[in-house]
Scaffold this active site. Sequence first.
Site, PDB file in Angstrom:
ATOM      1  N   SER A 550       7.382  12.646  23.970  1.00  0.00           N
ATOM      2  CA  SER A 550       6.750  11.823  24.995  1.00  0.00           C
ATOM      3  C   SER A 550       6.244  10.485  24.474  1.00  0.00           C
ATOM      4  O   SER A 550       5.882   9.615  25.268  1.00  0.00           O
ATOM      5  CB  SER A 550       5.585  12.585  25.639  1.00  0.00           C
ATOM      6  OG  SER A 550       4.581  12.855  24.673  1.00  0.00           O
ATOM      7  N   LYS A 593      -2.628  13.652  31.214  1.00  0.00           N
ATOM      8  CA  LYS A 593      -2.583  12.407  30.440  1.00  0.00           C
ATOM      9  C   LYS A 593      -3.244  11.256  31.188  1.00  0.00           C
ATOM     10  O   LYS A 593      -3.913  10.411  30.589  1.00  0.00           O
ATOM     11  CB  LYS A 593      -1.133  12.069  30.096  1.00  0.00           C
ATOM     12  CG  LYS A 593      -0.512  12.998  29.066  1.00  0.00           C
ATOM     13  CD  LYS A 593       0.959  12.694  28.860  1.00  0.00           C
ATOM     14  CE  LYS A 593       1.575  13.626  27.818  1.00  0.00           C
ATOM     15  NZ  LYS A 593       3.020  13.389  27.632  1.00  0.00           N
TER      16      LYS A 593
END
Length: 648
Positions: A550, A593
């Site tokens: 990611s 996130k």
Amino acid sequence: MIKKLLTKLNRIPGSKLHEKLENEEAVRRQVTALFGVLSSVYGPDKLVLRAGKLDALGLMRSSSLDDRVLALQRIVFENPGLEERPTPERIPEILNEVEEALADFLARKSVEEDIERRVTDRMQEKHEEYIKEIRTQLVKEQSGPENAQTLKKYARLEKLETVKLSKSMFEAVRPQAMEQIVGQEQAKRALLSKLASPFPQHILIYGPPGVGKTTAARIALQEAARLASTPFLANAPFVEVDGTTLRWDPRDITNPLLGSVHDPIYQGARRDFADTAVPEPKPGLVTDAHGGILFIDEIGELDAMLQNKLLKVLEDKRVSFDSPYYDPDDVNVPKYIKKLFEEGAPADFVLIGATTRDPSEINPALRSRCAEIFFEPLVPDQVETIVMEAADRLEVSLEAEVAQTIARYTIEGRKAVNLLADAHGLAVYRAGATAEEAVSISQHDIDEVLRMNRMVPFVKDRETVQSEIGKIYGLGVAGFLGSVLEIEAVAYPAVEAGKGRMRFNDTAGSMAKDSVFNAAAVLRRITGKDLQDYDIHVNVVGGGRIDGPSAGVAITMAIYSALTEKPIPQNLAITGEVSIQGKVKPVGGVFEKIFGARQAGVTQVLVPYDNRRDVPTETGDVNVHCVQTIDEVLELVFAEQNQTIIAS
């Protein structure tokens, strides 16, 4: 006495078959001795009565030897019809038979007397115990179950009850209504909607610790019980238990969750049941929660076998009991025990399980039976609100920066209240105040508490510069908590063209290294530069480990900035995998996130377009941009016309 008679009998002359009668006088003495043994056995009077009943009294008193021998035969063999008088030749043989019969009789009588004596002794012991028990019972009835020792212990307990400390901090600041739970608006609505239905559902609550999962469940039951549409009564029970404390007992002796059977041998049921060997079922927490809610905190830690048993209870809405000691035909079994064994105990409740684990770690069979609700991590603003509301309930004042300082060191409401409680105690001690006096918590108090607890800021202060070359923020996630990763890169022309080196810190993980190689391919396409002509070093500040791909887009942007010397806005964070074709691929944990970026004060977040459905509806001050390609990322981050928007 019997042993003496047997010894005497064995000493009678001519008592064995092989012995011969020497003369008539010896035979007479032997007959007289046998009558003496009979007299000792029966007694003189009873011997006369016995002889009379057997028509042997006259023969016994006769002076004729054969009459007396016949009398012996009738008395010993109890045969009054015996008429034939023995001849002199048969008298020794007859006397031998009489002796053997008499010896057998005496032996049996000896055994019977011994047994009778033992029975008498045992009966006497039982009688004495019974009398003693009756006397004890009478004393208890007159004086009750108490004695000096029990009364002394009772008085001590009563004295302890008079000593009261102030209630705990959590009791004082715990929310009493759903609106007092800070944040979690979506989760609270979902929880209430699932309990307010006429058909309430079992629920699994996911979320980090200290965000109000237990309190919300307790208040939700109170709210639902007020509604006419729900099956909950006003006094519906709320049974709370920690899943880490529950263990499966294969012996079914101690199972507090489901219940157990107290067998009379191993555990000892009530005395009246133990005496009659009746097992006693003990219903568990699932029965205590009947008609209400069973709340299992940390349900993910529950023993796997116990989870399977719990699933069975959820299906049947009853708990069954079994015991090898249960006899349905036993008249001593009370009706309630028979009902528990034959019908089971009712266990119709709503299960609410809370866990800090990821949903993938929870038993799929349990998940399939439950609705799932996610509690969000708290952001600093919400933690500040919790601290200030707790201070209001405690009636203490705070200096301006106290709540904000606490919010920098924790994202848990419970921990924030703990820190406030520590600071409150320190302020009281410092000021020497009494419980009635007003207390003010200063910044100095909270700073000292943080030092004593060896705490470090949960959210690090970001640099205040607006933009910087070769530095960008990536986003990571662990469990339910998102975090900001500081990624930096430098690039220098290699000493010799085509022999440049690329370095990356090993602690970040192999997936992050793969992202660097993907970035090299993408950067060559968009810049026309070969990274082999540069010495490039990429670093994740703090050594944060990146388990997945990611950080690919963030690494690409950091290297691009270092190569082109274009600055990157420092209020921006990026997550997403980069393919070698320059596409931004979806990643996991986008919801968490974004909250991690919000906690860190980031205002601009770039996420993959395919993750657009994972973006929360409420992002606070964070603007979320969904991108599909690296070109879109470049346009947003570096285009001159967008610099003002991104940096604002």
